[in-house]
Design a protein around this motif. Structure first.
Motif, short mmCIF file in Angstrom:
data_model
loop_
_atom_site.label_atom_id
_atom_site.label_comp_id
_atom_site.label_asym_id
_atom_site.label_seq_id
_atom_site.Cartn_x
_atom_site.Cartn_y
_atom_site.Cartn_z
N GLY A 59 105.44 -4.44 -50.24
CA GLY A 59 105.00 -4.36 -49.07
C GLY A 59 103.50 -4.68 -49.06
O GLY A 59 102.81 -4.93 -50.08
N ASN B 270 111.07 -7.52 -41.53
CA ASN B 270 109.73 -7.03 -41.81
C ASN B 270 109.21 -6.30 -40.66
O ASN B 270 109.05 -7.22 -39.64
CB ASN B 270 108.91 -8.24 -42.33
N SER C 3 113.08 0.04 -53.58
CA SER C 3 111.76 -0.31 -53.64
C SER C 3 111.62 -1.70 -53.21
O SER C 3 112.33 -2.66 -53.68
CB SER C 3 111.01 -0.15 -54.74
N HIS C 4 110.78 -1.96 -52.21
CA HIS C 4 110.56 -3.49 -51.86
C HIS C 4 109.06 -3.76 -51.68
O HIS C 4 108.25 -2.67 -51.54
CB HIS C 4 110.90 -3.50 -50.35
N TRP D 234 101.19 -0.58 -42.43
CA TRP D 234 102.29 -0.72 -43.44
C TRP D 234 102.98 -1.94 -42.99
O TRP D 234 104.01 -1.92 -42.03
CB TRP D 234 102.87 0.46 -43.86
N ALA E 237 106.60 -3.67 -44.58
CA ALA E 237 107.62 -3.61 -45.59
C ALA E 237 109.01 -4.22 -45.03
O ALA E 237 109.30 -4.30 -43.78
CB ALA E 237 108.03 -2.31 -46.16
#
Length: 996
Positions: A279, A152, A276-277, A41, A43
């Motif tokens: 990703g 990130n 919320s971002h 993941w 993000a």
């Protein structure tokens, strides 16, 4: 403790912790889910980190010692030599600002007390030059800064291990209130307890003993936590630390790690990014890969096949038809036969390849055109078929002149069966070789070539097998009705009405079963199975990573014999190792299992197949086998002494006796109800005149005890579990600048209940076959012979069984934080109680609300702990073993992963079964062939009509309700409608079998 596991034991970084800092945790939205396994993941989040601003200190070497200054407000005039402090060739110090009774030195107490320097620390490195007292010293003053940065971050699921960090914005100072830097620096600088609330000893241990770890750097004596971590994170040449930049960089790495772990403990996984971002999720799934060049060929051929199918369907649809019904059986062809006897005889033309005259189909009957012009609209009339098939009896009975398809000949049978047998034998041989050699070499480095050789060649074999069975099946479908007619007693349902030729041959399996033509049904089934065979052959050979073994000779490093038992007093490594293994899943040390230490041998890292992943060889292993029994010490009146302990009488090996006592010195406590205490003690010789057997007793160590007496008592371990109500006069605390406790005095004790376990031990030596990885960690092991208890030849150079047990047992009960502590909760303050709690995965043995545990319940965990710690202690003291001779070797195997061609077991079974069935059906086919009886094969309309032109069946075929179910038909001799003998198809009683 987590930092110790990461630095020294190879423990993996916790979730979201990196060497650069701590990543603020994130997760997927609840309504989302990832179907990818081993995914990553990525993000946007925040990275919390720290950096050190360091400058070299001015070191003043005076005749009386060293002083350090930063050229500003920090000027340390104290006489201080890092090498003299540790008494070794090298020395390394970390001196923080804050003063504490646990810290030997502090900047605030050494001429650097200004609050402007409260975040400063001093790093010092020293080296003894030669044999004199001259010391080379380097030092640096460092001040940490704390920051956060938008990044990130990429983590791997499900461990959440950070694999990559990409900065998005510049670093910004960490806001006040998020992290208490003063408290953090106080803890790492002084060794003070970070957790003030009640917790298990694994969480409250403040100073981590790294003495044995830093010895390999030439540093003797104890070091602070920061020094040990700085050295462990950078295991380079310690002389490089004479450069203040390297010295500062090493301490910065340790500072970053401890800060990241502190941030993780502070924030935890509950502090998830709320915003919320966007990703990304990356991962691998199992998928079918396509080789493009071969795929293009398949696509072109598929397109060509589709085009031809469409063309055929279009042509068939547009072409006019005069058929009244489907010519699917002999009955349908008989109905097409002309029944006008006045017509010309064209039998020869019907059964020959002549193009004249022209025939046509009109009204469902075969007619002869009245014009030779193909474009002229025919005016048809029925042809008369005159002479027909007239055979003499000798011709009818002769088999050499009768027809049979070439495909049914014995020559074809031999070639076909030989091919099937060779295919089956080849596949079995490949399987045997693949198992013997753990796979076969890959044909080529090209994926295209590998696909062709391993898959397509086999599929081509199955592809050609199917049309051949189709050909054999077609021949049998055509001849099967005539085989029934041969006996001249066949009902229409099994002869004239059979529709075998109206369907693709394989589709006749149900019709064949209904007609009880089992050979034909088997041929239909085996024709269909050719598709399954193609699938199984396609998946039969596959490229896998196989574990290859190479035989080799491995040098023995040690003999299974002890020649010394030197103990590093105060070492607690074994506890940390056991804690990391039991609580955090960290692997045990090399050559160690849960109850056995295996004698090391040479470890090789490469083989002809590549990097070695495992080494297998024979060796010996030492284990301890505790013999535990219940002991009784229940005199509550004598427990209030200081110190107090347990007392037993033991017989020495020479036949004498000695009084042995174990001391349970509580390191803290207060007035408690329903209190619990866990004790683990090693017995020592005591003055028997000051003790009463079988009781708690204030006693003194026996002065001038002999070595035999020391070893006899030291080989006995006593564990105790106590419950009581008690009043204690003072709490146990540590005195300033000391690791010693002031022991509380028990003023009153009541309701005492206890369980005491006394363990004597045997040493077991056994041969083992062991597989280890390239680091020596045990992957698997098994005993290959019986255990020898207390082998006398395993001890040399003055060592003995009792000395080994005593010295190996001593670290189990010795060291910091080992004193028992009365408690009225389920948190434990001794390592012994912590391990019992962890091994049992229960608090029942340490819960003061629970009764004293039963002997049978708790003794397995005591034995397990004893054996486990004993194996770990031996692994950390391999120098106790005698070195092997330089030419001493043993046979072994090196395992390495290699890409090999392997056989799929499932596909192998399917393939062998299908090929065996092919062979069986082929044998059945050629042994049950229809007999020769036809002068011409019934492949054309003319050849079929020739069999019935003189028969009365052509008149019956057009009647309603033709073929009475009681009628029987046959192929044989009969007198035709022209009054002449013929051979063909007729019904009984007008026909006679050719076999008669």
């Amino acid at each position: 403790m987590t930092a110790y596991g990461i630095v020294w034991l190879g423990q993996a970084m916790p979730a979201f912790v990196t060497p650069q800092g701590y990543v603020k945790p994130f997760q997927l939205n609840k309504e989302q889910a990832s179907e990818l396994r081993n995914a990553t993941w990525t993000a946007q989040t925040k990275l919390y980190g720290t950096s050190l601003n360091c400058e070299a200190a001015n070191v003043r070497n005076k005749s009386s010692g060293f002083g350090y200054s930063n050229g500003k407000e920090c000027n340390i005039e104290a006489v201080y030599n890092p090498v003299q402090e540790t008494g070794s060739q090298f020395g390394c110090l970390y001196i923080g600002y804050e003063r504490d009774q646990l810290a030997d030195y502090s900047l605030s107490g050494m001429g650097c007390s200004s609050l402007a320097n409260q975040h400063l620390f001093l790093a010092v490195w020293g080296q003894r030059m030669g044999t004199d007292t001259v010391t080379h010293v380097s030092a640096a003053f460092c001040e940490p800064t704390y920051w956060t940065q938008a990044v990130n971050a990429t983590v791997r699921v499900p461990s959440m291990k950070v694999t990559e960090i990409s900065p998005l914005e510049p670093r910004v100072p960490l806001q006040d209130g998020i992290f208490n830097r003063t408290a953090f620096e106080y803890v790492i600088g002084t060794g003070a307890q970070a957790i003030t609330s009640r917790a298990d000893i694994s969480e409250t241990t403040n100073i981590i003993d790294q003495t044995s770890k830093v010895r390999k750097f030439g540093i003797l004596g104890t070091v602070t936590n920061m020094v040990g971590f700085a050295l462990g994170l950078n295991p380079t040449d310690i002389t490089d630390m004479s450069d203040t930049k390297i010295l500062a960089a090493n301490f910065e790495d340790a500072h970053k790690l401890l800060h990241a772990l502190a941030m993780r403990q502070l924030m935890g996984l509950d502090v998830i990014e709320t915003q919320s971002h966007p990703g990304t999720i990356n991962g691998r799934i199992n998928a079918i890969t396509i080789i493009r060049p071969l795929a293009v060929v398949v696509e072109i051929l598929s397109g060509l096949v589709l085009t031809l199918i469409l063309a055929l369907m279009t042509y068939t649809y547009l072409r006019p038809s005069q058929l009244c019904n489907n010519p699917a059986s002999l009955s349908d062809f008989i109905a097409m036969a002309p029944n006008d006897t006045s017509s010309p005889d064209y039998t020869d033309e019907l059964t020959s390849k002549s193009s004249r005259p022209r025939f046509c189909l009109l009204g469902g009957r075969v007619c002869v055109s009245s014009s030779d012009n193909a474009s002229h609209v025919p005016k048809c009339y029925s042809p008369r078929i005159g002479s027909g098939s007239r055979l003499t009896k000798s011709e009818a009975e002769g088999r050499s002149s009768l027809a049979r398809p070439f495909e049914m000949s014995m020559t074809v049978a031999f070639i076909f069966l030989l091919t099937l047998l060779l295919a089956l034998s080849t596949i079995i041989a490949i399987s045997i070789l693949a198992k013997k050699y753990v796979g076969l070499p890959i044909p080529s480095g090209s994926s295209v070539v590998n696909q062709l050789v391993l898959n397509y060649v086999l599929v081509i074999f199955a592809t050609f097998l199917e049309p051949f069975w189709l050909l054999l099946n077609r021949q049998l479908c055509v001849l099967q009705p005539f085989e029934e007619l041969r006996q001249a007693n066949a009902p229409a349902s099994k002869s004239l009405r059979l529709t075998y030729t109206s369907l693709p041959p394989q589709m006749n399996i149900w019709n064949a079963f209904q007609a009880r033509h089992y050979v034909l049904a088997a041929v239909c089934a085996i024709g269909l199975s050719a598709n399954l065979l193609a699938i199984s052959l396609n998946g039969l050979l596959q490229i896998d990573s196989s574990l290859m073994a190479e035989r080799t000779n491995l040098t023995r490093l040690y003999e299974p014999k002890f020649n010394q038992h030197q103990i590093l007093v105060g070492s607690a490594d074994h506890r940390y190792v056991a804690k990391a293994n039991l609580s955090d899943g960290v692997a045990l040390p090399p050559w160690t299992t849960s109850d056995t230490f295996l004698v090391p041998f040479e470890v090789k890292t490469t083989s002809r197949y590549g990097t070695v992943s495992g080494i297998q060889a024979s060796t010996h292993g030492f284990s301890i086998r505790p013999q535990c029994e219940r002991a009784y010490f229940n005199d509550t009146a004598l427990i209030t002494g200081e110190p107090y302990g347990v007392y037993v009488r033991q017989r020495t090996p020479s036949g004498g006796s000695v009084s042995c006592g174990g001391f349970a010195l509580p390191s803290g406590g207060q007035n408690r109800s329903n209190a619990a205490l866990e004790v683990l003690t090693q017995l020592r010789p005591i003055d028997s005149s000051r003790a009463d057997p079988g009781s708690y007793q204030k006693a003194e160590i026996l002065p001038n005890a002999t070595a035999e007496e020391m070893l006899t008592c030291g080989s006995i371990l006593v564990a105790g579990f106590l419950r009581a109500n008690l009043t204690i006069s003072i709490d146990g605390i540590k005195t300033q600048n000391s690791d010693q406790y002031s022991y509380p005095v028990i003023q009153n004790i009541s309701s005492l209940s206890s369980l005491w376990i006394m363990c004597r031990s045997d040493i077991a030596l056994a041969p083992y076959e062991v597989t280890v990885d390239s680091s020596g960690r045990v992957q698997s092991y098994r005993a290959t012979g019986p255990e020898i208890m207390n082998p006398s030849d395993a001890f040399s150079n003055g060592t003995s069984l009792n000395s080994l047990i005593k010295n190996a047992t001593f670290p189990l009960v010795n060291g910091r934080d080992s004193g028992p502590y009365w408690h009225n909760d389920t948190f434990v303050d001794t390592w012994f109680a912590y391990f019992i709690k962890t091994l049992s995965n229960s608090t029942m043995f340490v819960d003061p609300e629970q009764p004293v545990p039963a002997f049978e319940q708790v003794v397995p965990y005591v034995k397990d702990l004893y054996a486990r710690l004993f194996a770990i202690v031996l692994s950390q003291n391999q120098e106790w073993l005698a070195r092997a001779k330089t030419d001493s070797t043993s046979h072994g195997l090196l395992f390495a992963s290699s890409e090999r061609v392997s056989i799929s077991n499932q596909m192998f079974v399917v393939t062998v079964v299908l090929l065996a069935l092919n062979i069986f059906v082929a044998v059945l086919y050629w042994t049950r062939l229809p007999k020769k009886m036809l002068p011409k094969l019934p492949y054309t309309i003319g050849s079929i009509l020739d069999m019935v032109h003189a028969s009365g069946l052509r008149f019956e075929a057009r009647k309603p309700g033709k073929w009475n179910k009681d009628w029987r038909f046959g192929y044989g001799r009969f007198v035709g409608t022209d009054g002449k003998p013929h051979v063909g198809i007729e019904r009984r009683p007008f026909v006679q079998s050719l076999d008669t």
